[in-house]
Design a protein around this motif. Structure first.
Motif, PDB file in Angstrom:
ATOM      1  N   LYS A   1      34.236  19.355   1.421  1.00 14.49           N
ATOM      2  CA  LYS A   1      35.543  18.778   1.738  1.00 14.49           C
ATOM      3  C   LYS A   1      36.068  17.932   0.580  1.00 14.49           C
ATOM      4  O   LYS A   1      37.269  17.940   0.296  1.00 14.49           O
ATOM      5  N   ILE A   2      35.191  17.210  -0.097  1.00 14.54           N
ATOM      6  CA  ILE A   2      35.611  16.404  -1.255  1.00 14.54           C
ATOM      7  C   ILE A   2      36.099  17.306  -2.376  1.00 14.54           C
ATOM      8  O   ILE A   2      37.138  17.037  -3.002  1.00 14.54           O
ATOM      9  N   VAL A   3      35.379  18.386  -2.647  1.00 12.63           N
ATOM     10  CA  VAL A   3      35.799  19.322  -3.703  1.00 12.63           C
ATOM     11  C   VAL A   3      37.109  20.002  -3.311  1.00 12.63           C
ATOM     12  O   VAL A   3      37.979  20.203  -4.155  1.00 12.63           O
ATOM     13  N   GLU A   4      37.269  20.327  -2.041  1.00 14.18           N
ATOM     14  CA  GLU A   4      38.525  20.895  -1.562  1.00 14.18           C
ATOM     15  C   GLU A   4      39.684  19.928  -1.787  1.00 14.18           C
ATOM     16  O   GLU A   4      40.763  20.315  -2.217  1.00 14.18           O
ATOM     17  N   TRP A   5      39.450  18.664  -1.467  1.00 19.32           N
ATOM     18  CA  TRP A   5      40.476  17.640  -1.665  1.00 19.32           C
ATOM     19  C   TRP A   5      40.797  17.475  -3.146  1.00 19.32           C
ATOM     20  O   TRP A   5      41.970  17.356  -3.518  1.00 19.32           O
TER      21      TRP A   5
ATOM     22  N   SER B   1      44.242  20.662 -10.411  1.00 18.47           N
ATOM     23  CA  SER B   1      43.983  22.100 -10.502  1.00 18.47           C
ATOM     24  C   SER B   1      42.611  22.330 -11.136  1.00 18.47           C
ATOM     25  O   SER B   1      42.435  22.181 -12.345  1.00 18.47           O
ATOM     26  N   ILE B   2      41.641  22.678 -10.311  1.00 15.43           N
ATOM     27  CA  ILE B   2      40.281  22.930 -10.782  1.00 15.43           C
ATOM     28  C   ILE B   2      40.079  24.433 -10.845  1.00 15.43           C
ATOM     29  O   ILE B   2      40.329  25.128  -9.858  1.00 15.43           O
ATOM     30  N   PRO B   3      39.617  24.958 -11.976  1.00 16.24           N
ATOM     31  CA  PRO B   3      39.353  26.407 -12.051  1.00 16.24           C
ATOM     32  C   PRO B   3      38.294  26.829 -11.032  1.00 16.24           C
ATOM     33  O   PRO B   3      37.401  26.060 -10.670  1.00 16.24           O
ATOM     34  N   GLU B   4      38.404  28.061 -10.574  1.00 16.85           N
ATOM     35  CA  GLU B   4      37.520  28.581  -9.527  1.00 16.85           C
ATOM     36  C   GLU B   4      36.048  28.571  -9.942  1.00 16.85           C
ATOM     37  O   GLU B   4      35.162  28.376  -9.115  1.00 16.85           O
ATOM     38  N   LYS B   5      35.769  28.765 -11.225  1.00 15.56           N
ATOM     39  CA  LYS B   5      34.369  28.833 -11.660  1.00 15.56           C
ATOM     40  C   LYS B   5      33.669  27.472 -11.620  1.00 15.56           C
ATOM     41  O   LYS B   5      32.451  27.410 -11.708  1.00 15.56           O
ATOM     42  N   PHE B   6      34.428  26.379 -11.482  1.00 12.98           N
ATOM     43  CA  PHE B   6      33.837  25.046 -11.426  1.00 12.98           C
ATOM     44  C   PHE B   6      33.621  24.543 -10.000  1.00 12.98           C
ATOM     45  O   PHE B   6      33.082  23.454  -9.814  1.00 12.98           O
ATOM     46  N   HIS B   7      34.030  25.298  -8.998  1.00  7.41           N
ATOM     47  CA  HIS B   7      33.882  24.833  -7.618  1.00  7.41           C
ATOM     48  C   HIS B   7      32.424  24.688  -7.211  1.00  7.41           C
ATOM     49  O   HIS B   7      32.044  23.658  -6.647  1.00  7.41           O
TER      50      HIS B   7
END
Length: 62
Positions: A24-28, A34-40
């Motif tokens: 949830k924190i990363v989603e927020w 704008s965070i690139p998808e590979k860093f999620h």
């Protein structure tokens, strides 16, 4: 040395329980910046570890 071991034992127990709050924190963070998808995934793992360590320190010294 014993303080470090006890803190890590408390933290290992909390790893599983901190997964949902970390997601949830990363989603927020992704909604704010704008965070690139590979860093999620790496960011989620880092947040899980940080949350678990903070709970472990809290349980040890509270």
């Amino acid at each position: 040395m014993m303080n470090i071991v006890l803190t890590l034992v408390f933290s290992i127990v909390m790893l599983f329980f901190m997964l949902f709050p970390a997601m949830k924190i990363v989603e927020w963070l992704d909604s704010r910046f704008s965070i690139p998808e590979k860093f999620h995934t790496p960011l989620t793992i880092i947040v899980v570890i940080l949350l678990s360590l903070s709970i472990g320190v809290f349980l040890k010294y509270a």
